[in-house]
Design a protein around this motif. Structure first.
Motif, PDB file in Angstrom:
ATOM      1  N   THR A  94      -1.946  10.611 -37.548  1.00  0.00           N
ATOM      2  CA  THR A  94      -1.780   9.914 -38.947  1.00  0.00           C
ATOM      3  C   THR A  94      -2.778   8.783 -39.024  1.00  0.00           C
ATOM      4  N   GLN A  95      -3.185   8.545 -40.411  1.00  0.00           N
ATOM      5  CA  GLN A  95      -4.220   7.600 -40.591  1.00  0.00           C
ATOM      6  C   GLN A  95      -3.288   6.195 -40.538  1.00  0.00           C
ATOM      7  N   ILE A  96      -3.883   5.123 -40.044  1.00  0.00           N
ATOM      8  CA  ILE A  96      -3.093   3.941 -39.864  1.00  0.00           C
ATOM      9  C   ILE A  96      -3.998   2.776 -40.167  1.00  0.00           C
ATOM     10  N   TYR A  97      -3.530   1.587 -40.116  1.00  0.00           N
ATOM     11  CA  TYR A  97      -4.027   0.154 -39.904  1.00  0.00           C
ATOM     12  C   TYR A  97      -3.692  -0.140 -38.670  1.00  0.00           C
ATOM     13  N   VAL A  98      -4.849  -0.232 -37.558  1.00  0.00           N
ATOM     14  CA  VAL A  98      -4.095  -0.647 -36.387  1.00  0.00           C
ATOM     15  C   VAL A  98      -3.540  -2.042 -36.189  1.00  0.00           C
ATOM     16  N   THR A  99      -3.551  -2.817 -37.081  1.00  0.00           N
ATOM     17  CA  THR A  99      -2.719  -4.077 -37.374  1.00  0.00           C
ATOM     18  C   THR A  99      -1.224  -3.970 -37.659  1.00  0.00           C
ATOM     19  N   SER A 100      -0.731  -2.794 -38.069  1.00  0.00           N
ATOM     20  CA  SER A 100       0.451  -2.529 -38.662  1.00  0.00           C
ATOM     21  C   SER A 100       1.209  -1.391 -37.862  1.00  0.00           C
ATOM     22  N   GLU A 101       0.798  -0.117 -37.905  1.00  0.00           N
ATOM     23  CA  GLU A 101       1.720   0.915 -37.837  1.00  0.00           C
ATOM     24  C   GLU A 101       1.941   0.937 -36.207  1.00  0.00           C
ATOM     25  N   PRO A 102       1.059   0.729 -35.443  1.00  0.00           N
ATOM     26  CA  PRO A 102       1.434   0.609 -33.792  1.00  0.00           C
ATOM     27  C   PRO A 102       2.604  -0.416 -33.580  1.00  0.00           C
ATOM     28  N   PHE A 103       2.781  -1.273 -34.345  1.00  0.00           N
ATOM     29  CA  PHE A 103       4.203  -2.138 -34.165  1.00  0.00           C
ATOM     30  C   PHE A 103       5.090  -1.423 -34.619  1.00  0.00           C
ATOM     31  N   SER A 104       5.324  -0.678 -35.568  1.00  0.00           N
ATOM     32  CA  SER A 104       6.265   0.013 -35.987  1.00  0.00           C
ATOM     33  C   SER A 104       6.807   1.040 -35.030  1.00  0.00           C
ATOM     34  N   MET A 105       5.746   1.499 -34.364  1.00  0.00           N
ATOM     35  CA  MET A 105       6.114   2.503 -33.396  1.00  0.00           C
ATOM     36  C   MET A 105       6.561   2.013 -32.145  1.00  0.00           C
ATOM     37  N   GLN A 106       6.100   0.886 -32.070  1.00  0.00           N
ATOM     38  CA  GLN A 106       6.635  -0.120 -30.658  1.00  0.00           C
ATOM     39  C   GLN A 106       8.041  -0.558 -30.815  1.00  0.00           C
ATOM     40  N   GLN A 107       8.397  -0.662 -32.051  1.00  0.00           N
ATOM     41  CA  GLN A 107       9.926  -0.957 -32.351  1.00  0.00           C
ATOM     42  C   GLN A 107      10.719   0.213 -32.376  1.00  0.00           C
ATOM     43  N   GLU A 108      10.261   1.248 -32.496  1.00  0.00           N
ATOM     44  CA  GLU A 108      11.081   2.887 -32.188  1.00  0.00           C
ATOM     45  C   GLU A 108      10.985   3.052 -31.028  1.00  0.00           C
ATOM     46  N   GLY A 109      10.146   2.639 -30.217  1.00  0.00           N
ATOM     47  CA  GLY A 109      10.012   3.195 -28.705  1.00  0.00           C
ATOM     48  C   GLY A 109       8.966   4.217 -28.648  1.00  0.00           C
ATOM     49  N   VAL A 110       8.224   4.699 -29.444  1.00  0.00           N
ATOM     50  CA  VAL A 110       7.095   5.637 -29.579  1.00  0.00           C
ATOM     51  C   VAL A 110       6.054   5.175 -29.083  1.00  0.00           C
ATOM     52  N   ASP A 111       5.565   5.530 -27.945  1.00  0.00           N
ATOM     53  CA  ASP A 111       4.352   5.198 -27.139  1.00  0.00           C
ATOM     54  C   ASP A 111       3.014   6.018 -28.205  1.00  0.00           C
ATOM     55  N   VAL A 112       2.200   5.163 -28.572  1.00  0.00           N
ATOM     56  CA  VAL A 112       0.915   5.624 -29.352  1.00  0.00           C
ATOM     57  C   VAL A 112      -0.282   5.239 -28.614  1.00  0.00           C
TER      58      VAL A 112
END
Length: 332
Positions: free
Chosen positions: A186-204
């Protein structure tokens, strides 16, 4: 018309570009007492709601750097359906913030914007995937990607890496479908979405578009040719105060994040802390290490223009010195 959207932001931002008549505000003048100089009223419109990507601008406002520079500054937040290019071109704001390719495409559409500083040496747009799934972007072939319609950087990546077998899925801002599919990207901003995934326990993990060859600056500060020519002193004051704000934000992000959260309470401080850390090498690294925050290279601008011409998004090359200038940066 193609757009430069990444992750949650600015979908369709360039589809609404219109040729408009420029109507720009005038500078302030000395008051009758002669004891002080009136502040010049100006405003800038950002490209989203207040967030770490705007940290230097809000630092300059909250710490009084704009006022010290003689400016009575208002920051207008961007958001869905907000076109900063139209607002600035129409004279409703003197300064705007956008991506480098937006500047080039706006100029082709009759809006003579000029980049006056690049707050990000590397654009934070990228492609996120489940950790360990891909080592090379060409491996996306045969899999899904959630991406906005006509996103410029994706058009570049498709052509550059022959991604003709990728299934393009409509990007909606939700990551639920991405999370459910371990092979999706998925398209992202590297300053944002990786944190959301971190909070959900999804390794990206992710690819940064800049490192894949789409080398454009992020969060460009710009004005119009007309305003720059008529009010160079105001432009100089704005750029220098903004850069002073970014220098302050580097070591005081926690303080300024609280200021921005007052403007954008939906963004938690933990997410802002992540964003500030993630963007640090993108803002303060690269050419900024030797030349300071805001510096822009002719090679980067020329290369981006060539890429847009190669993709058929620009018809002709224009003198790149008309597109950007470093003359207002501190020490210039």
């Amino acid at each position: 018309m193609l757009t430069t959207t990444g992750a949650k932001k600015k979908i369709g931002g360039l589809t609404a570009l219109l040729a408009v008549t420029l109507s720009l505000t005038a500078c302030g003048s000395n008051n009758s007492s002669g004891d002080s100089k009136e502040l010049t009223k100006v405003s800038q419109v950002t490209n989203w709601f207040a967030e770490p990507e705007h940290g230097g601008q809000y630092a300059a406002l909250s710490k009084g750097f704009y006022e010290e520079a003689g400016l009575d500054m208002t920051i207008q937040s961007g958001g869905p359906g907000v076109s900063s290019t139209q607002i600035v071109a129409g004279g409703k704001a003197e300064f705007g913030m956008g991506q480098a390719d937006e500047i080039l495409l706006a100029r082709q559409n009759g809006i003579p914007l000029v980049a006056i500083a690049a707050t990000f040496q590397k654009n934070p747009q990228g492609i996120m995937f489940h950790k360990g799934q891909y080592k090379d972007i060409t491996e996306l072939n045969g899999n899904k990607i959630f991406v906005g319609s006509g996103v410029v950087f994706w058009e570049y990546l498709k052509k550059a890496y022959s991604l003709d077998k990728v299934t393009e899925m409509k990007y909606t801002g939700s990551l639920a479908n991405f999370v459910a599919d371990p092979t999706a990207a998925t398209q992202i901003y590297v300053t944002s979405e990786p944190f959301s995934m971190q909070q959900e326990g999804v390794d990206v993990d992710y690819f940064l578009n800049y490192d894949l060859g789409y080398k454009q600056y992020g969060n460009i500060l710009y004005t119009t040719e007309d305003y720059m020519k008529k009010h160079p002193d105001v432009v100089k004051a704005y750029v220098e105060a903004s850069i002073k704000g970014w220098d302050y934000y580097k070591t005081n992000s926690e303080e300024i994040n609280k200021v921005m959260q007052e403007k954008n309470p939906d963004l938690k401080l933990e997410a802002m802390a992540f964003g500030a850390k993630a963007q640090e090498p993108l803002v303060y690294g690269g050419d900024a290490e030797a030349n300071g925050v805001g510096y822009m290279s002719k090679d980067i601008w020329s290369g981006l223009q060539d890429q847009l011409i190669d993709m058929g998004l620009l018809k002709d090359a224009e003198p790149i010195d008309d597109v950007f200038t470093n003359e207002f940066l501190p020490g210039k």
